[in-house]
Design an enzyme around this catalytic site. Structure first.
Site, PDB file in Angstrom:
ATOM      1  N   ASP A   1      63.584  39.125  95.136  1.00 31.83           N
ATOM      2  CA  ASP A   1      62.158  39.421  95.056  1.00 31.83           C
ATOM      3  C   ASP A   1      61.883  40.553  96.042  1.00 31.83           C
ATOM      4  O   ASP A   1      61.899  41.730  95.682  1.00 31.83           O
ATOM      5  CB  ASP A   1      61.365  38.135  95.381  1.00 31.83           C
ATOM      6  CG  ASP A   1      59.868  38.334  95.529  1.00 31.83           C
ATOM      7  OD1 ASP A   1      59.391  39.481  95.468  1.00 31.83           O
ATOM      8  OD2 ASP A   1      59.144  37.334  95.739  1.00 31.83           O
TER       9      ASP A   1
ATOM     10  N   LYS B   1      57.584  42.020  90.474  1.00 34.38           N
ATOM     11  CA  LYS B   1      56.170  42.015  90.876  1.00 34.38           C
ATOM     12  C   LYS B   1      55.721  43.472  90.862  1.00 34.38           C
ATOM     13  O   LYS B   1      56.168  44.261  91.690  1.00 34.38           O
ATOM     14  CB  LYS B   1      56.001  41.440  92.280  1.00 34.38           C
ATOM     15  CG  LYS B   1      56.195  39.938  92.378  1.00 34.38           C
ATOM     16  CD  LYS B   1      56.042  39.482  93.818  1.00 34.38           C
ATOM     17  CE  LYS B   1      56.237  37.975  93.944  1.00 34.38           C
ATOM     18  NZ  LYS B   1      56.394  37.572  95.353  1.00 34.38           N
TER      19      LYS B   1
ATOM     20  N   ASP C   1      62.385  29.141  96.233  1.00 33.32           N
ATOM     21  CA  ASP C   1      62.095  30.459  96.811  1.00 33.32           C
ATOM     22  C   ASP C   1      62.030  30.338  98.323  1.00 33.32           C
ATOM     23  O   ASP C   1      61.207  29.597  98.858  1.00 33.32           O
ATOM     24  CB  ASP C   1      60.744  30.973  96.270  1.00 33.32           C
ATOM     25  CG  ASP C   1      60.408  32.367  96.773  1.00 33.32           C
ATOM     26  OD1 ASP C   1      61.253  32.997  97.448  1.00 33.32           O
ATOM     27  OD2 ASP C   1      59.288  32.838  96.480  1.00 33.32           O
TER      28      ASP C   1
HETATM   29 MG   LIG Z   1      59.242  35.161  95.990  1.00 31.45          MG
END
Ligand SMILES: [Mg+2]
Length: 368
Positions: A239, A263, A189
Site C-alpha cells: 500500500d 489508492k 493490514d
Molecule cells: Mg493499508
C-alpha cells in the site's frame, strides 16, 4: 475548458466509531475538498490527506498550503484545461501526490461533465457494481472485535480486513477464524508496523489462510518485503510503498509483492491509478481499491475505479454508514454486499448543500 478558480473547503466529519490503526486513532475525519470552477462546469476532488502526517508525509493543512501557493497557480497556465494537462502542469513540484490528485480529480469531474461521460465509462469499467470489503480497526479486546466483525458480516460485507500491529496480530486472526470459519475472505493490514526481524511472528499468520498481509514493513523497505515474501506463505500486498506505476513495476520485479492496493490519492490521481492497474494486469498481479475514509465524493470515484477488470479482490469500498451517520452526498448503500457504480456524468454524485454546510469549517476561494 477555461479555469475560473478553485475553492478549498475544510470539512470535519464525525465518525460513527473511533477508527484505530497501528499509527493513530481517529474520531473525526478532517477533509479538504477541492472544487474547480470552469466557465461552464464545476468539479470536485477529495483530498485524502489525514490531519497529521502519520499515514504518509502529507497532511491536510500542508495540502491546502501547497495547493494555494503552488498547484492552483500552476494550473492557471494551460490555455485549454483538460485532465491530461494537470500532471504536466504540476510536475515541477515534487511529491504532494494527494494534493495533486484532488486537483486533478476536480478537473476530471468537470471535464467528464462537460463531455457527458461517467467516471466509470471513461476509466474503462467493466462492472456495474463492485464487491464491498470492510476495514476493521484495532479494538480494545477480542470480544469487541468479534462483535464488530459479526455486525459487518450480517450487513453483508464480502471481505474482512483486520488492522494489526505487534501485540494484536495472531490472536485476533485466530479468534475471527474460530468464530466465523475458514470461508470468510480475510486479510490483515499492518500499516508499516513491523520490521524484517518480525518475520517469524508474521509467519505464524500462515495457517489462517489469509488473502494477504498488507504493508507489514516500512514504506521504503522494498528489499525487506522481498525477503519477507520468501519467509512467509501469505501473499504480501503493498500500500504505502506504491506511489506510482514505476514503483509498482519495480516492487513486482523485485518480488516484494504479489498483490497491490491502489489508492488514487497516494499515487497522484486516477490517471496514474489506472496506469498501475495496467502494469499489474500485465504482470498478472491482482489489485484492489483501498480507502482513506472518503466521503461520498471520493467513494464515487473509487467505486468507478474498482469496476476495472484487474480489480479481482474486494476493496475497502464500504458503504457510507461504515464511517458516517450522514454523508455529504446521497449515501452509498450495500446491496447484496455490493456498491453500485455511479452512472451519471463525472463522479455521478454531488454534495447535498445543507449537509455540506453542516460540516464545513472554512472555505477559501483562489481566483485564476
Ligand atoms: Mg493499508
Amino acid at each position: 475548458m477555461k479555469l475560473v478558480g478553485v475553492e478549498l473547503r475544510r470539512i470535519a466529519m464525525p465518525l460513527v466509531a473511533p477508527f484505530r490503526t497501528s499509527f493513530a486513532t481517529m474520531t473525526t475525519r478532517e477533509i479538504l475538498l477541492v472544487r474547480v470552477e470552469t466557465e461552464d462546469h464545476e468539479g470536485y476532488g477529495e483530498c485524502v490527506t489525514m490531519a497529521d502526517p502519520l499515514y504518509s508525509s502529507e497532511y491536510t493543512a500542508g495540502a491546502a498550503d501547497v495547493l494555494r501557493s503552488y498547484l492552483v497557480p500552476a494550473l492557471a497556465a494551460p490555455p485549454d484545461l483538460d485532465p491530461w494537462a494537470v500532471a504536466p502542469a504540476l510536475a515541477a513540484f515534487k511529491g504532494h501526490r494527494m494534493a495533486k490528485a484532488a486537483l486533478e480529480t476536480a478537473v476530471l469531474d468537470a471535464w467528464l461533465r462537460s463531455h457527458d461521460l461517467s467516471m466509470g465509462q471513461w476509466l474503462g469499467a467493466t462492472a456495474d457494481r463492485v464487491p464491498a470489503g470492510v476495514s476493521v480497526g484495532i479494538m480494545d479486546s477480542i470480544p469487541a472485535l468479534l462483535d464488530a466483525v459479526d455486525g459487518y458480516l450480517s450487513e453483508g460485507y464480502l471481505r474482512i480486513k483486520l488492522k494489526i500491529e505487534p501485540g494484536w496480530d495472531v490472536a485476533p486472526v485466530r479468534a475471527v477464524r474460530e468464530r466465523f470459519g475458514d470461508d470468510v475472505l480475510l486479510q490483515v493490514d499492518a500499516n508499516t508496523a513491523y520490521t524484517l526481524a518480525d518475520a517469524a511472528q508474521l509467519a505464524r499468520l500462515d495457517p489462517y489462510g489469509l488473502l494477504l498481509i498488507e504493508q507489514p514493513l516500512d514504506e521504503e523497505d522494498i528489499r525487506g518485503h522481498a525477503e519477507l515474501a520468501r519467509q512467509v506463505r501469505t501473499p504480501i500486498c503493498l500500500d504505502e510503498s506504491i506511489v506510482s506505476a514505476r514503483s509498482a513495476a519495480d516492487a513486482i520485479a523485485m518480488g516484494a509483492c504479489s498483490v497491490v492496493n491502489i489508492k488514487p490519492g497516494r499515487v497522484g490521481g486516477y490517471l496514474e491509478a489506472r496506469r498501475i492497474h495496467d502494469v499489474c494486469a500485465a504482470n498478472g498481479v491482482p489489485v484492489w481499491c483501498g480507502g482513506m475514509l472518503e466521503t461520498g465524493l471520493g467513494r464515487a470515484a473509487n467505486v468507478a475505479l474498482a469496476a476495472l477488470p484487474g480489480f479481482t479482490l474486494p476493496g475497502d469500498t464500504s458503504a457510507s454508514d461504515r464511517y458516517y451517520r450522514t454523508d455529504i452526498t446521497e449515501p452509498f448503500v450495500l446491496r447484496d454486499g455490493h456498491l453500485d457504480v455511479p452512472r451519471g456524468p463525472g463522479l455521478g454524485i454531488s454534495p447535498v448543500p445543507g449537509q455540506l454546510a453542516e460540516v464545513t469549517a472554512s472555505t477559501e476561494w483562489i481566483g485564476r
